[in-house]
Write an enzyme that holds these catalytic residues in place. Structure first.
Site, PDB file in Angstrom:
ATOM      1  CG  ASP A  16      -0.264  -0.002   2.536  1.00  0.00           C
ATOM      2  OD1 ASP A  16       0.775  -0.702   2.668  1.00  0.00           O
ATOM      3  OD2 ASP A  16      -0.727   0.687   3.463  1.00  0.00           O
ATOM      4  CD  GLU A  18       4.176   0.347   6.789  1.00  0.00           C
ATOM      5  OE1 GLU A  18       5.164   0.482   7.509  1.00  0.00           O
ATOM      6  OE2 GLU A  18       3.787   1.251   6.022  1.00  0.00           O
TER       7      GLU A  18
END
Lengths: 373, 373
Positions: free
Chosen positions: B92, B146
């Site tokens: 991400d 994350e």
């Protein structure tokens, strides 16, 4: 109270509860009528049910001609008198704060809008219905969206659509004044003062520059600010400069590069809007200042003959109006305008807002006396 | 970069553009593969198209067993080696900031996630596809979320659902480190510090007490804070305490009764989470402090034999990791974990994020050397 420039959200439930038509009984005494008005929620933007009820009640009075504009209702006598006075009040309230329905406790009536200003509206409605043969002609103005940003204000809209219905020699705004004549009003100015920095990851803060930390400079300036208390036309005003909002931050792991402090200046009517803006720029010299809204105040105007006759009828010593009110709009239309109404202005916008019921009756009696003498 | 505890909004357009299936070509060189990955937007919460593409590309490799959990993809060799290492990276990114699609300029590749950390992901994907006979068994972990609050983190979810797939002797997190081994990580703590006042109408400010003005006390404390720079297991850390957000204000005509400052403490791994919380309470003694999130750091762990072999293969002097990273999660699972990957960590989360393409190739070569020696 006067203005409130916040963008009010109408209470969602008012639509559901009051979609049905509301009947107002203008034969009730003014305190009971106030309670009826309080129990029709009318947060700014949601005044339609109350405006409908007021229009219907006034249209039933044969001595009045009724004019409707959005959620504003104007009712006028046309007796050919040499003088015309305006009696005005806003019908909206700030957002409901768990303070509905209305309730009474001894001589006090509690509820959202009880003080600001459905008690004043009740007095004006009673006068409109029952003073069928006043000495001056009277224009009653019940208007919407006073508690939100200026552009939505019902008097402003009326002054653009139908300035002729607002013509008059004196305006009495029945805002809460504790039943004392309050002259003029202070202006109000909104501005944003900004600090800027440089973003960085907060694990390496020294790579950036924290704009929120820098805002302490703005807050220190506000803490040490000494407001003026000037005398204008015999009345003493009291200025003020305050942070009313602050925002900053990008994410919880980012050194913020921008912090915005929203400040509100209340300025006495010896300062113009332009002078007020210049003052704010001087106070925050060296920082970017953006004036986002400004409303000029109004000088007291109590030396005008029409105002003097009201002052004599009411009695007592007048005082300065500190909050901004729509007297400034009437002053801008070229007529003197004063504030006079039941309710302690310091209770306006508070969750335990209330009004002394005896004061409502007192205001009605004095206004009736003035209009019929 | 590592964590970002903000609640990221997925860019709305990524759904529309990438609803169709994406093919990843793992035969591309690592820099070209990085560009392909950058061009599939994967803001936290919107990783599905990229996770699908990674799963499909790895499932095509006969030497790997693929496991999918939400938008996390794990691929494992099962060669019966005595050691197993984990190579991990998050897929991400922080929100797109006008920095897509990717573009190259001389030796640099620009674009959202180019540095943090799709270049590391590209290296790991290349190793997974092409190192078919590694010396240790290898578990490749590509995970989601994350950059947002801890509770949504893909490694945390995997450790709850299938802890066995995360078992290993050493974890290498391919976060951007400038191709230098970075040991351990600092902890991070979020707290809210509050000032309270008393509401009043801003035209009569002296009836209230301005909570925003009082926040200058908090900001002054932050400005004068002296962070520690302690040495832990031979590496020097650098703490920091910053305002990362501030909010206050009721309405533009109301003296505010509450101001909240969001502070972020970065603390070296010689302090526990509890000690960090206690420290914050001491710094803001006398004010209400609420710790809203805390993540323990990790000590360097470079003295572990598996870490030492990686250190030897990479060469150079290791340094302390200042940002929090998921090495702390692997440390909590009982294995040493280090950070090593292409990209300057100081560029992470910046709109002009970029990565040196030569560094991507260097990292791939050194990792390949380590895994095959």
């Amino acid at each position: 109270m006067p203005e409130a420039r916040r963008r009010a959200e109408p209470a969602p439930y008012c639509w559901a509860l009051y979609a049905a038509e509301v009947d107002l009984d203008l034969s009730l005494d003014a305190a009971s009528l106030t309670a009826s008005l309080v129990d029709v929620p009318s947060v700014s933007g949601g005044e339609e049910p109350l405006a409908d009820a007021i229009e219907a009640a006034l249209a039933a009075q044969p001595h009045l001609a009724v004019h409707r504009d959005g959620n504003a209702v104007v009712a006028r006598t046309s007796l050919g008198r040499p003088r015309r006075v305006i009696v005005a009040g806003h019908i909206d309230t700030v957002p409901i704060a768990g303070n509905l329905p209305s309730r009474t406790e001894q001589n006090l009536l509690y509820g959202c809008g009880s003080c600001d200003m459905k008690s004043g509206v009740a007095v004006a409605l009673r006068l409109a219905a029952h003073v069928t043969d006043p000495s001056p002609d009277v224009t009653y103005v019940f208007y919407d969206c006073e508690e939100v940003e200026s552009e939505r204000n019902g008097v402003l809209r009326l002054s653009r659509h139908s300035p002729e219905v607002l013509a008059g020699d004196l305006a009495v705004l029945m805002e809460p004044t504790g039943a004392i004549i309050e002259g003029g009003c202070q202006g109000t100015l909104q501005a944003e003062v900004v600090t800027t920095g440089r973003r960085a990851h907060s694990a390496r803060a020294w790579m950036g520059h924290n704009a929120i930390h820098d805002a302490s400079r703005i807050l220190d300036t506000l803490r040490s600010y000494q407001p003026r208390q000037p005398e204008v036309d015999g009345l003493v005003y009291h200025e003020g400069l305050n942070a009313v909002g602050i925002r900053g931050g990008v994410a919880s792991n980012v050194i913020p590069d921008r912090c915005v402090v929203m400040v509100n200046l209340r300025f006495a009517p010896d300062r113009s809007a332009e002078e007020a803006a210049e003052h704010i720029r001087e106070v925050f010299a060296g920082l970017p200042v953006t004036v986002t809204d400004v409303a000029q105040g109004a000088r007291p105007g109590l030396d005008h003959p029409a105002a003097a006759s009201l002052l004599a009828a009411v009695g007592g010593a007048p005082r300065a109006k500190l909050g901004w009110t729509d007297v400034a709009r009437f002053a801008a239309l070229g007529m003197p305008a004063v504030n006079y109404g039941p309710g302690d202005p310091q209770l306006a916008h508070s969750p335990d807002e209330h009004v002394d019921m005896a004061q409502i009756a007192e205001c009605e009696a004095k206004m009736r006396n003035w209009l019929t003498s």
